[in-house]
Scaffold this active site. Structure first.
Site, PDB file in Angstrom:
ATOM      1  N   CYS A  11       0.867  -1.174   0.000  1.00  0.00           N
ATOM      2  CA  CYS A  11       0.000   0.000   0.000  1.00  0.00           C
ATOM      3  C   CYS A  11       0.908   1.229   0.000  1.00  0.00           C
ATOM      4  O   CYS A  11       2.126   1.103   0.020  1.00  0.00           O
ATOM      5  CB  CYS A  11      -1.001  -0.008   1.156  1.00  0.00           C
ATOM      6  SG  CYS A  11      -0.309   0.143   2.804  1.00  0.00           S
ATOM      7  N   CYS A  85      -2.019   1.318  -4.269  1.00  0.00           N
ATOM      8  CA  CYS A  85      -0.735   1.942  -4.629  1.00  0.00           C
ATOM      9  C   CYS A  85      -0.681   2.318  -6.105  1.00  0.00           C
ATOM     10  O   CYS A  85       0.330   2.831  -6.575  1.00  0.00           O
ATOM     11  CB  CYS A  85       0.455   1.078  -4.220  1.00  0.00           C
ATOM     12  SG  CYS A  85       0.701  -0.426  -5.155  1.00  0.00           S
ATOM     13  N   CYS A  89       3.553  -0.013  -8.329  1.00  0.00           N
ATOM     14  CA  CYS A  89       4.013  -1.373  -8.084  1.00  0.00           C
ATOM     15  C   CYS A  89       4.538  -1.974  -9.379  1.00  0.00           C
ATOM     16  O   CYS A  89       3.796  -2.072 -10.354  1.00  0.00           O
ATOM     17  CB  CYS A  89       2.869  -2.215  -7.530  1.00  0.00           C
ATOM     18  SG  CYS A  89       3.401  -3.827  -6.974  1.00  0.00           S
TER      19      CYS A  89
END
Length: 136
Positions: A11, A85, A89
């Protein structure tokens, strides 16, 4: 990678959702799953309301520290679960990716964090059952 399945929770701040998920998976798997968590912009400390909410159900995450997301952590994980996120990522072939839409506990009191915690626990229990079944 090890013989154990590995899961990375990501996150933004690595201070609430991903820490609660990692705490649950660590506690409920009994060491059968390798667990990591990280954040794209890690906070200074774990969200105190998340620590309190987890303590209420017997999972201690008080000593956890937010960690920065690294390419190595993603590459070392079989399953990568993101929690808000976005595109930060990295994506690598051969990894399983899931995005869990969960409310952000940042700035919330423990009353608001409890339903998020309970939602995460339900998801973790389902994930754990699936991961252990695929190993059998």
């Amino acid at each position: 990678m090890s013989d154990k399945p590995s899961v990375l929770f990501v996150c933004v701040h690595n201070a609430g959702r991903s820490q609660m998920a990692a705490g649950f998976l660590t506690a409920l798997s009994g060491g059968a799953i390798e667990v990591r968590s990280a954040g794209s912009l890690p906070a200074e400390q774990i969200n105190p309301a998340a620590v309190e909410a987890m303590a209420e159900v017997g999972v201690d995450i008080a000593a956890h520290v937010p960690k920065v997301l690294t390419t190595q952590a993603v590459q070392a994980s079989d399953v990568v679960i993101t929690m808000g996120c976005g595109d930060t990522c990295p994506v690598f072939p051969g990894r399983r990716y899931e995005d869990w839409e969960l409310d952000d506990p940042a700035g919330q009191g423990v009353e608001a964090v409890r339903p998020i915690r309970d939602d995460i626990r339900r998801r973790i229990e389902a994930l754990l059952k699936e991961l252990l079944a695929s190993k059998a």
